[in-house]
Design a protein around this motif. Structure first.
Motif, mmCIF file in Angstrom:
data_model
loop_
_atom_site.group_PDB
_atom_site.id
_atom_site.type_symbol
_atom_site.label_atom_id
_atom_site.label_comp_id
_atom_site.label_asym_id
_atom_site.label_seq_id
_atom_site.Cartn_x
_atom_site.Cartn_y
_atom_site.Cartn_z
ATOM 1 N N ALA A 329 0.919 -1.380 -0.029
ATOM 2 C CA ALA A 329 -0.188 -0.408 0.136
ATOM 3 C C ALA A 329 0.894 1.435 -0.410
ATOM 4 O O ALA A 329 0.583 2.446 -0.393
ATOM 5 C CB ALA A 329 -1.000 -0.548 1.063
ATOM 6 N N LYS A 330 1.925 1.399 0.384
ATOM 7 C CA LYS A 330 2.610 2.772 1.060
ATOM 8 C C LYS A 330 3.547 2.558 -0.685
ATOM 9 O O LYS A 330 3.166 3.434 -1.055
ATOM 10 C CB LYS A 330 3.599 2.139 2.221
ATOM 11 N N TYR A 331 3.812 1.668 -0.901
ATOM 12 C CA TYR A 331 4.681 1.504 -2.017
ATOM 13 C C TYR A 331 3.784 2.330 -3.239
ATOM 14 O O TYR A 331 4.051 2.963 -4.050
ATOM 15 C CB TYR A 331 5.118 0.758 -2.476
ATOM 16 N N TYR A 332 2.679 1.388 -3.523
ATOM 17 C CA TYR A 332 1.471 2.128 -4.493
ATOM 18 C C TYR A 332 0.700 3.224 -3.790
ATOM 19 O O TYR A 332 -0.015 3.533 -5.020
ATOM 20 C CB TYR A 332 0.434 0.832 -5.107
ATOM 21 N N GLU A 333 0.795 4.047 -2.748
ATOM 22 C CA GLU A 333 0.146 4.572 -2.458
ATOM 23 C C GLU A 333 -1.152 4.425 -2.570
ATOM 24 O O GLU A 333 -2.497 5.002 -3.422
ATOM 25 C CB GLU A 333 0.352 6.014 -3.266
ATOM 26 N N THR A 334 -2.088 3.456 -2.170
ATOM 27 C CA THR A 334 -3.257 3.335 -2.419
ATOM 28 C C THR A 334 -4.022 2.843 -0.767
ATOM 29 O O THR A 334 -5.130 2.427 -0.414
ATOM 30 C CB THR A 334 -3.872 1.596 -2.952
ATOM 31 N N LYS A 335 -2.904 3.466 0.090
ATOM 32 C CA LYS A 335 -3.704 3.502 1.838
ATOM 33 C C LYS A 335 -4.690 4.192 2.027
ATOM 34 O O LYS A 335 -5.767 3.013 1.906
ATOM 35 C CB LYS A 335 -3.083 4.127 2.431
ATOM 36 N N GLN A 336 -5.480 4.684 1.008
ATOM 37 C CA GLN A 336 -7.491 5.426 1.544
ATOM 38 C C GLN A 336 -8.007 4.778 0.476
ATOM 39 O O GLN A 336 -9.366 5.136 0.595
ATOM 40 C CB GLN A 336 -6.923 6.940 0.249
ATOM 41 N N SER A 337 -7.705 3.455 0.164
ATOM 42 C CA SER A 337 -8.421 2.631 -0.750
ATOM 43 C C SER A 337 -8.736 1.444 -0.709
ATOM 44 O O SER A 337 -9.495 -0.092 -1.062
ATOM 45 C CB SER A 337 -7.834 2.459 -2.821
ATOM 46 N N LEU A 338 -8.044 0.552 0.501
ATOM 47 C CA LEU A 338 -7.004 -0.123 0.879
ATOM 48 C C LEU A 338 -9.575 -0.491 2.106
ATOM 49 O O LEU A 338 -9.935 -2.121 2.116
ATOM 50 C CB LEU A 338 -6.748 -0.363 2.267
ATOM 51 N N TRP A 339 -9.944 0.124 1.644
ATOM 52 C CA TRP A 339 -11.441 0.026 2.545
ATOM 53 C C TRP A 339 -12.018 -0.476 1.967
ATOM 54 O O TRP A 339 -13.602 -1.401 1.947
ATOM 55 C CB TRP A 339 -11.812 1.014 2.929
ATOM 56 N N LEU A 340 -12.334 -0.650 0.226
ATOM 57 C CA LEU A 340 -12.307 -1.189 -1.163
ATOM 58 C C LEU A 340 -12.433 -2.323 -1.081
ATOM 59 O O LEU A 340 -12.799 -3.337 -2.213
ATOM 60 C CB LEU A 340 -12.465 -0.676 -1.817
ATOM 61 N N ILE A 341 -10.888 -3.472 -0.772
ATOM 62 C CA ILE A 341 -10.869 -4.510 -0.848
ATOM 63 C C ILE A 341 -11.891 -5.723 -0.754
ATOM 64 O O ILE A 341 -12.025 -6.382 -1.957
ATOM 65 C CB ILE A 341 -9.410 -5.051 -0.211
ATOM 66 N N ILE A 342 -12.633 -5.649 0.060
ATOM 67 C CA ILE A 342 -13.846 -6.539 -0.309
ATOM 68 C C ILE A 342 -15.433 -6.415 -0.771
ATOM 69 O O ILE A 342 -15.218 -7.100 -1.468
ATOM 70 C CB ILE A 342 -14.553 -6.597 1.819
ATOM 71 N N PRO A 343 -15.165 -4.992 -0.695
ATOM 72 C CA PRO A 343 -16.333 -4.612 -2.192
ATOM 73 C C PRO A 343 -15.819 -4.974 -3.456
ATOM 74 O O PRO A 343 -16.590 -5.504 -3.873
ATOM 75 C CB PRO A 343 -16.762 -3.226 -1.640
ATOM 76 N N PHE A 344 -14.652 -4.751 -3.719
ATOM 77 C CA PHE A 344 -13.626 -4.852 -4.836
ATOM 78 C C PHE A 344 -13.783 -6.392 -5.293
ATOM 79 O O PHE A 344 -14.089 -7.174 -6.356
ATOM 80 C CB PHE A 344 -12.446 -4.799 -4.843
ATOM 81 N N GLN A 345 -13.672 -7.380 -4.116
ATOM 82 C CA GLN A 345 -13.891 -9.063 -4.614
ATOM 83 C C GLN A 345 -15.303 -9.306 -4.691
ATOM 84 O O GLN A 345 -15.662 -10.404 -5.294
ATOM 85 C CB GLN A 345 -13.889 -9.602 -3.096
ATOM 86 N N CYS A 346 -16.158 -7.996 -4.777
ATOM 87 C CA CYS A 346 -17.788 -8.997 -5.652
ATOM 88 C C CYS A 346 -18.125 -8.960 -6.099
ATOM 89 O O CYS A 346 -19.218 -9.407 -6.648
ATOM 90 C CB CYS A 346 -18.439 -8.061 -4.409
ATOM 91 N N PHE A 347 -16.848 -8.599 -7.389
ATOM 92 C CA PHE A 347 -17.396 -8.374 -8.555
ATOM 93 C C PHE A 347 -16.145 -8.867 -9.316
ATOM 94 O O PHE A 347 -16.326 -8.691 -10.421
ATOM 95 C CB PHE A 347 -17.777 -6.560 -9.117
#
Length: 373
Positions: A329-347
């Motif tokens: 997350a730190k490397y790719y600057e995605t910390k603010q998007s991590l909360w979407l991982i579970i919704p992301f799995q759904c599609f």
């Protein structure tokens, strides 16, 4: 019972894949020594309809910390239908390091444009990026330091997708892109490079002279097929640059239409894979997504067995993905998007299942040019 055993096997393979990728990420890098020799470098870019982006790239190239007399920027205009060529000519008029070429009339596609540009390159190290990328000031210097130390003939670095807005849709696109990117360096550091991005790679002049060969059957894949060629020659000469100074930034699609067109274009080349690592990764990822899709349909039909198998696969994949997303997350600057991982799995599992099918049966456009199936 058989379906549950199959689900366990698929889950195990996916967990193993992600575990290997994570192991590669946490593996310590060799310290890169400051290099005092400066081989001549050629930066090669194919540009098509990039008038809104190309000036940003050219500015980044001008700001490189590498000695001016030891670099050239070869940018080939790939039959642009806008003012790309005019913008490039303006830069060339003020900076002699820029060499602007026009792709021959008979040239069709990025691969042929790059091959034409390569024939004009003078560098001992040939670096590639894309016209819509932003590169750090010491990008060339980082590549040269790694190249001089490792004597590798094929090097590639990371790509960091950047958000143009804070929309949920674009954050989903970011997670999807990082999901692809995060596995690449992890396996590469363990000696199993299977994919790379042509927006950030380099080859030695010797490799170009003796071994340059890429699959011309597919419009996409000028990067991956070249990597696979390098592996058939000697996988020990392939090196991955994990340092942030060697990473470039690129923008994400902003609409669902552009997103699917990009993914179909990427998937269209997979039929040409002959590399074991690339095939194995593709099979593992596709199998877990296909199985989840099939069990989801069965679950909707009321099958208890399908519910159990789907839950097993969903939980397995979610846990594995959370692990690698958090580590990177730190490397790719995605910390603010991590909360979407579970919704992301759904599609995600459904879209991964259908994209390769679409790539086989429909054609898509990229910059007003039809992509081969």
């Amino acid at each position: 019972m058989l379906l549950f055993i199959i689900s366990i096997l698929i889950s195990y393979c996916y967990l193993l894949l992600i575990a290997f990728a994570i192991r590669g990420w946490i593996k310590k890098n060799k310290a890169i020594q400051t290099e005092h020799s400066y081989p001549f470098c050629s930066v090669i870019v194919a540009a098509r309809n990039e008038e809104t982006n190309i000036s940003h790239l050219c500015t980044c190239l001008q700001q490189q910390t590498y000695p001016n007399e030891q670099i050239e920027f070869i940018i080939i205009n790939d039959h642009s239908q806008d003012n790309t060529l005019q913008v490039l000519q303006e830069f060339a008029a003020k900076d002699t390091r820029f060499i602007i070429l026009d792709a021959p009339q008979e040239s069709t596609g990025k691969k042929q444009a790059l091959q034409f540009a390569l024939s004009h390159a003078k560098g001992d190290l040939l670096l590639f990026t894309d016209a819509d990328c932003i590169i750090p000031q010491n990008w060339i210097e980082t590549y040269v330091a790694q190249y001089s130390q490792s004597k590798s003939s094929f090097l590639f670095g990371n790509v960091i997708p950047t958000l143009s807005s804070n929309s949920i849709l674009e954050r989903f696109f970011q997670l999807d892109f990082v999901g692809i990117l995060a596995v690449q360096p992890g396996l590469a550091k363990l000696g199993h490079a299977f994919s790379c991005n042509g927006a950030n790679m380099a080859i030695s002049k010797q490799f170009y002279k003796n071994s340059y060969n890429t699959n011309t059957t597919y419009a996409s894949g000028d990067d991956v097929f070249l990597l696979h060629t390098a592996k058939t020659k000697n996988r020990q000469t392939i090196d991955f640059i994990q340092e942030k100074e060697g990473a470039i930034k690129t923008s994400l699609p902003t609409t669902l239409r552009d997103f699917f067109k990009q993914r179909i274009r990427w998937a269209s080349k997979s039929g040409g894979y002959k590399d074991f690592d690339a095939i194995a990764v593709a099979i593992i990822v596709y199998c877990i997504c296909l199985a989840m899709t099939a069990f989801f349909i069965g679950m909707c039909c009321g099958s208890i067995h399908a519910i159990m198998c789907f839950c097993l696969l969903f939980i397995t994949k979610t846990i594995a993905d959370i692990a690698i997303f958090c580590i990177t997350a730190k490397y790719y600057e995605t910390k603010q998007s991590l909360w979407l991982i579970i919704p992301f799995q759904c599609f995600y599992f459904f879209y991964i299942t259908i994209i390769p099918i679409f790539a086989m049966v429909i054609s898509t456009q990229w910059k007003n040019r039809t992509i081969n199936k």
